[in-house]
Scaffold this active site. Structure first.
Site, PDB file in Angstrom:
ATOM      1  N   ASP A   1      -4.098   2.093   0.832  1.00 29.08           N
ATOM      2  CA  ASP A   1      -2.790   1.499   0.560  1.00 29.08           C
ATOM      3  C   ASP A   1      -1.749   2.127   1.499  1.00 29.08           C
ATOM      4  O   ASP A   1      -2.019   3.149   2.149  1.00 29.08           O
ATOM      5  CB  ASP A   1      -2.443   1.755  -0.915  1.00 29.08           C
ATOM      6  CG  ASP A   1      -1.090   1.217  -1.323  1.00 29.08           C
ATOM      7  OD1 ASP A   1      -0.706   0.141  -0.842  1.00 29.08           O
ATOM      8  OD2 ASP A   1      -0.422   1.881  -2.128  1.00 29.08           O
TER       9      ASP A   1
ATOM     10  N   ASP B   1       2.408   2.064   0.937  1.00 31.91           N
ATOM     11  CA  ASP B   1       3.539   2.674   0.216  1.00 31.91           C
ATOM     12  C   ASP B   1       3.042   3.526  -0.939  1.00 31.91           C
ATOM     13  O   ASP B   1       2.231   3.082  -1.759  1.00 31.91           O
ATOM     14  CB  ASP B   1       4.480   1.582  -0.315  1.00 31.91           C
ATOM     15  CG  ASP B   1       5.205   0.861   0.802  1.00 31.91           C
ATOM     16  OD1 ASP B   1       6.141   1.427   1.367  1.00 31.91           O
ATOM     17  OD2 ASP B   1       4.797  -0.276   1.122  1.00 31.91           O
TER      18      ASP B   1
END
Length: 253
Positions: free
Chosen positions: A17, A19
């Site tokens: 991922d 953020d």
């Protein structure tokens, strides 16, 4: 804390991922920063894994390209509604923006009425942000719920200070499964690293595939392993990069 095993570049496929995982969460999503050294480290891991590396994010792939330049990489953006199966390949949208037109109008009116809310238009998804105003969480949920109404075919997802709506049928787990179906990912053991509730789909998918699931931060999770923070992620990636470099040196000697 159940710390994750090290990455084995010879057999693992790394999905990560953005953020809250590679960069810290900030009030302004356009203001995140990742160091050139961290981007270089990702490139080294990508090479060590024979290209079996992808970023899986709620952001658009164009935004990921901007923050991670000059790295070229496979990616799933907008929770899988955009996909790029290999570095340099075109971005393939799995839905068009027109399917959200009526909801786009309703949410636009809602954020005008409550200007502390912010609407982000990802074309294939719409996101209402309330970061900095936690007291507006319920208002954001009500706004999106009212805009969607009883219409079928939409998925509403609650994340870190956001409420997002997009066409149903895709999530980060399905995106990982799609990437795992072909080279260079196929036949490898997947690792997924993420921090948010939307990453739980990814954790579930890699566990089903016999892989390694890693939650960043606190909170209940499907993941088997945990890292404390973004800094912990980069330290873990740094160890993997050094070990891969040592293995490459031993092979060459």
């Amino acid at each position: 804390m159940n710390l994750p095993p090290p990455i084995d570049p010879a057999r693992h496929a790394l999905f990560i991922d953005f953020d809250g995982t590679l960069v810290d969460l900030v009030d302004d999503p356009t203001g995140v920063v990742i160091s050139p050294e961290a981007v270089e480290r990702l490139g080294q891991l990508q090479a060590a894994c024979a290209g079996a590396f992808a970023v899986v994010s709620g952001r658009r792939i164009a935004d990921l390209d901007h923050f991670l330049q000059p790295l070229q990489f496979a990616a799933a953006g907008v929770h899988g509604l955009e996909r790029r199966d290999q570095p340099g390949a075109p971005v393939v949208p799995l839905a068009g923006p027109e399917g959200l037109d009526s909801i786009r109008v309703a949410l636009g009116a809602g954020v005008v009425a409550e200007p502390r809310l912010r609407l982000e238009d990802k074309k294939t998804a719409l996101v209402v942000h309330y970061r900095g105003f936690p007291e507006l969480q319920e208002a954001a949920i009500r706004l999106v719920s009212a805009a969607v109404g009883e219409e079928p075919g939409y998925a509403v997802m609650k994340g870190d200070n956001i409420v997002e709506v997009h066409l149903a049928g895709m999530d980060k787990g399905k995106a990982i499964e799609a990437l795992m179906a072909h080279a260079p990912f196929q036949g490898r053991q997947p690792i997924y690293v993420g921090d948010d509730t939307t990453d739980e789909f990814g954790f579930y998918a890699v566990r089903k595939l016999g892989g390694v699931s890693i939650k960043v931060g606190d909170g209940a999770t499907e993941a088997e392993f945990r890292l404390a923070s973004v800094d912990s992620v980069h330290r873990w990636l740094g160890v993997a990069r050094r070990e891969a470099s040592q293995q490459q040196g031993e092979t060459q000697s």
